[in-house]
Design a protein around this motif. Structure first.
Motif, mmCIF file in Angstrom:
data_model
loop_
_atom_site.group_PDB
_atom_site.id
_atom_site.type_symbol
_atom_site.label_atom_id
_atom_site.label_comp_id
_atom_site.label_asym_id
_atom_site.label_seq_id
_atom_site.Cartn_x
_atom_site.Cartn_y
_atom_site.Cartn_z
ATOM 1 N N MET A 1 39.722 44.944 16.394
ATOM 2 C CA MET A 1 39.579 46.306 15.832
ATOM 3 C C MET A 1 40.919 46.923 15.458
ATOM 4 S SD MET A 1 36.598 48.416 17.563
ATOM 5 C CE MET A 1 35.334 47.730 18.602
ATOM 6 N N LYS A 2 41.925 46.085 15.308
ATOM 7 C CA LYS A 2 43.269 46.621 15.005
ATOM 8 C C LYS A 2 43.453 46.901 13.517
ATOM 9 C CE LYS A 2 46.636 45.278 18.497
ATOM 10 N NZ LYS A 2 46.040 46.300 19.323
ATOM 11 N N ILE A 3 44.070 48.023 13.231
ATOM 12 C CA ILE A 3 44.376 48.366 11.836
ATOM 13 C C ILE A 3 45.563 47.514 11.387
ATOM 14 C CG2 ILE A 3 45.118 50.207 10.266
ATOM 15 C CD1 ILE A 3 43.795 52.208 12.266
ATOM 16 N N THR A 4 45.354 46.780 10.286
ATOM 17 C CA THR A 4 46.425 45.891 9.808
ATOM 18 C C THR A 4 47.094 46.407 8.537
ATOM 19 O OG1 THR A 4 44.729 44.632 8.664
ATOM 20 C CG2 THR A 4 45.458 43.776 10.796
ATOM 21 N N LYS A 5 46.346 47.222 7.746
ATOM 22 C CA LYS A 5 46.908 47.673 6.460
ATOM 23 C C LYS A 5 46.184 48.937 6.009
ATOM 24 C CE LYS A 5 46.106 45.376 2.447
ATOM 25 N NZ LYS A 5 46.117 44.353 1.414
ATOM 26 N N GLU A 30 41.138 63.100 -10.465
ATOM 27 C CA GLU A 30 42.329 62.256 -10.224
ATOM 28 C C GLU A 30 42.499 62.138 -8.724
ATOM 29 O OE1 GLU A 30 44.851 64.722 -12.719
ATOM 30 O OE2 GLU A 30 45.162 63.019 -14.062
ATOM 31 N N HIS A 31 41.691 61.278 -8.113
ATOM 32 C CA HIS A 31 41.637 61.179 -6.660
ATOM 33 C C HIS A 31 42.402 59.946 -6.172
ATOM 34 C CE1 HIS A 31 37.603 63.631 -6.644
ATOM 35 N NE2 HIS A 31 38.581 64.238 -7.263
ATOM 36 N N VAL A 32 42.435 59.793 -4.854
ATOM 37 C CA VAL A 32 43.090 58.622 -4.249
ATOM 38 C C VAL A 32 42.084 57.954 -3.317
ATOM 39 C CG1 VAL A 32 45.022 57.807 -2.841
ATOM 40 C CG2 VAL A 32 45.357 59.768 -4.374
ATOM 41 N N LEU A 33 41.833 56.670 -3.578
ATOM 42 C CA LEU A 33 40.965 55.891 -2.691
ATOM 43 C C LEU A 33 41.820 55.375 -1.543
ATOM 44 C CD1 LEU A 33 38.154 54.455 -2.274
ATOM 45 C CD2 LEU A 33 39.205 52.479 -3.414
ATOM 46 N N VAL A 34 41.404 55.669 -0.312
ATOM 47 C CA VAL A 34 42.143 55.165 0.853
ATOM 48 C C VAL A 34 41.312 54.059 1.494
ATOM 49 C CG1 VAL A 34 43.069 55.741 3.139
ATOM 50 C CG2 VAL A 34 43.392 57.323 1.226
ATOM 51 N N ARG A 35 41.959 52.901 1.706
ATOM 52 C CA ARG A 35 41.276 51.768 2.346
ATOM 53 C C ARG A 35 42.024 51.375 3.609
ATOM 54 N NH1 ARG A 35 39.266 47.979 -2.653
ATOM 55 N NH2 ARG A 35 41.469 47.434 -2.853
ATOM 56 N N VAL A 36 41.269 51.269 4.709
ATOM 57 C CA VAL A 36 41.845 50.853 5.990
ATOM 58 C C VAL A 36 41.325 49.452 6.314
ATOM 59 C CG1 VAL A 36 41.770 51.298 8.483
ATOM 60 C CG2 VAL A 36 42.180 53.190 6.900
ATOM 61 N N GLY A 41 38.787 41.718 9.413
ATOM 62 C CA GLY A 41 38.397 41.580 8.003
ATOM 63 C C GLY A 41 37.533 42.721 7.506
ATOM 64 N N VAL A 42 37.421 43.789 8.306
ATOM 65 C CA VAL A 42 36.624 44.960 7.902
ATOM 66 C C VAL A 42 37.500 45.891 7.055
ATOM 67 C CG1 VAL A 42 35.524 47.053 8.828
ATOM 68 C CG2 VAL A 42 35.083 44.831 9.886
ATOM 69 N N VAL A 43 36.859 46.552 6.059
ATOM 70 C CA VAL A 43 37.590 47.538 5.245
ATOM 71 C C VAL A 43 36.802 48.853 5.257
ATOM 72 C CG1 VAL A 43 38.610 48.044 2.994
ATOM 73 C CG2 VAL A 43 38.386 45.662 3.736
ATOM 74 N N ASP A 108 34.768 54.969 9.022
ATOM 75 C CA ASP A 108 33.916 54.039 8.259
ATOM 76 C C ASP A 108 34.137 52.613 8.760
ATOM 77 O OD1 ASP A 108 32.180 53.103 6.201
ATOM 78 O OD2 ASP A 108 33.911 52.704 4.910
ATOM 79 N N ALA A 109 35.413 52.261 8.964
ATOM 80 C CA ALA A 109 35.729 50.904 9.455
ATOM 81 C C ALA A 109 35.140 50.701 10.854
ATOM 82 C CB ALA A 109 37.243 50.693 9.477
ATOM 83 N N LEU A 110 35.194 51.729 11.690
ATOM 84 C CA LEU A 110 34.629 51.616 13.037
ATOM 85 C C LEU A 110 33.114 51.389 12.965
ATOM 86 C CD1 LEU A 110 35.019 51.776 16.111
ATOM 87 C CD2 LEU A 110 34.654 54.251 15.945
ATOM 88 N N GLY A 111 32.440 52.182 12.125
ATOM 89 C CA GLY A 111 30.986 52.021 11.975
ATOM 90 C C GLY A 111 30.639 50.628 11.477
ATOM 91 N N ARG A 112 31.400 50.133 10.512
ATOM 92 C CA ARG A 112 31.129 48.790 9.979
ATOM 93 C C ARG A 112 31.364 47.727 11.052
ATOM 94 N NH1 ARG A 112 31.585 48.626 3.963
ATOM 95 N NH2 ARG A 112 31.827 50.776 3.348
ATOM 96 N N THR A 113 32.398 47.930 11.865
ATOM 97 C CA THR A 113 32.707 46.953 12.919
ATOM 98 C C THR A 113 31.602 46.915 13.971
ATOM 99 O OG1 THR A 113 35.048 47.441 12.587
ATOM 100 C CG2 THR A 113 34.476 46.298 14.613
#
Ligand code: MUC
Ligand code: MG
Length: 367
Positions: A1-5, A30-36, A41-43, A108-113
């Protein structure tokens, strides 16, 4: 569950019809998509909408603060350390939408995990919200036509009307035209984005006294401290603090100082972690709450409904969830659908939505 990027990807999608209001106008999202990303391998994803006229953030500024300050402070943390993420982001003042998108992408990443929906993680009260549509400045006939189209096409029966123009009769005539055309079956409230003085606001509210308004929002600046208090004291509907109450501390100050009696929760500026605090504070203080719209795209609107559906207090009133309908396109693989006046959460893990790689390639502006 570690954030890598952590990635911050700017994109631009034009509006079919710009939204105009007292403090600005928006022609292009003009937004910014943030991906964790995590080591599993979860995003997780979320979007930040820069609103320079409200928070001083720009698209370039959001990218820079995420890349240079926030990403290095959260890489290596676990998705379960959300309070540590919040504390580290909190070392930097301001930048509310940049912080919020990162926070929500972590959830979101936590829920997916965990294979659990974000709404269930937060509170799990409902799976949907009633929708309120925000009407930007236009001629009275055009605003009435837009409201009728929203009602007839999507079943929406709550409308937030942008006000704050001068002379104030430009706006009071619109609200009167809406009430006359739509009758008593719809709920109407007004948002001034600080455009009027306290005295103009009082006169405008008096002129609309027979129009059965639900709320009045940010009609005059909260920095006009005594004027605002004077206005709120005489207002016979709840007075919503929106851009004057960006943090839980702001909410406390505005409400205890007599400058507001209700609060707008915008996940775009308080994410999920700080929105929980605002929600719990509002519940404790007995405040009305509206889930607000930061002129969000579909991803941002999904974040709003995912949070709003999670609690009893936030589902009591319609949430502002429909302005993505004015965009020419969006990023999700499956567009959000409003029907019967409601927007439902998605059943999948996390936020339950996916970003379409082809659409992202078409609209990103960094390549
Ligand atoms: C709103 O509720 O005020 C317009 C300006 C802003 O900051 O948010 C939008 C909607
Ligand atoms: Mg507002």
């Amino acid at each position: 569950m570690k954030i890598t990027k952590v990635e911050a990807i700017p994109f631009a999608i034009p509006y079919r019809k710009p939204l105009r209001f007292a403090s600005g106008e928006v022609h292009v999202a003009e937004h910014v998509l943030v991906r964790v990303h995590t080591d599993d391998g979860v995003v997780g994803v979320a979007e930040a909408p820069p609103r320079p006229f409200t928070y001083g953030e720009t698209q370039d500024g959001i990218r820079a603060v995420v890349d240079q300050l926030f990403a290095p402070q959260v890489v290596g943390l676990s998705l379960l350390e959300r309070e540590t993420v919040a504390a580290r982001l909190g070392r930097t003042v301001g930048n509310p939408t940049a912080k919020s998108a990162l926070d929500m992408a972590v959830w979101d990443a936590l829920g997916r995990t965990l294979d659990v929906g974000v709404t269930e993680l937060l509170g799990g009260f409902s799976d949907r919200m009633r929708v309120s549509h925000m009407l930007g400045f236009d001629e009275p006939a055009a605003m009435v036509a837009e409201a009728e189209a929203m009602r007839d096409t999507y079943g929406i029966t709550t409308f937030k009307v942008k006000v704050g123009r001068r002379p104030y009769r430009l706006d009071t005539e619109v609200v009167r035209a809406l009430r006359t055309a739509l009758g008593s079956t719809v709920d109407l409230y007004v948002d001034g984005n600080r455009g009027w003085s306290a005295a103009e606001s009082a006169r405008a509210m008096k002129e609309m006294a027979d129009l059965d308004l639900l709320f009045a929002e940010e009609l005059c600046p909260a920095d006009d401290v005594l004027g605002r208090r004077w206005l709120v004291q005489q207002c016979d509907v709840p007075f919503i603090a929106d851009e004057s109450a960006v943090t839980p501390a702001d909410v406390t100050r505005e409400v205890l100082g007599g400058s507001a009696t209700a609060v707008s929760i915008k996940t775009a500026r308080t994410g999920f972690t700080q929105s929980q605090r605002v929600h719990h504070l509002a519940e404790g203080l007995g405040l009305e709450v509206v889930m607000g719209n930061q002129i969000d795209g579909q991803l941002g609107s999904m974040c709003t409904v995912a949070f709003g559906a999670a609690y009893r207090l936030t589902t009591r009133r319609a949430g502002e969830l429909s302005n993505f309908l004015d965009m020419t396109d969006d990023l999700l693989t499956e567009p959000l659908e409003i029907s019967g006046g409601e927007l439902a959460i998605r059943p999948g893990a996390g936020l339950g939505v996916e970003v379409d790689p082809d659409k992202l390639a078409r609209y990103r502006t960094d390549t």
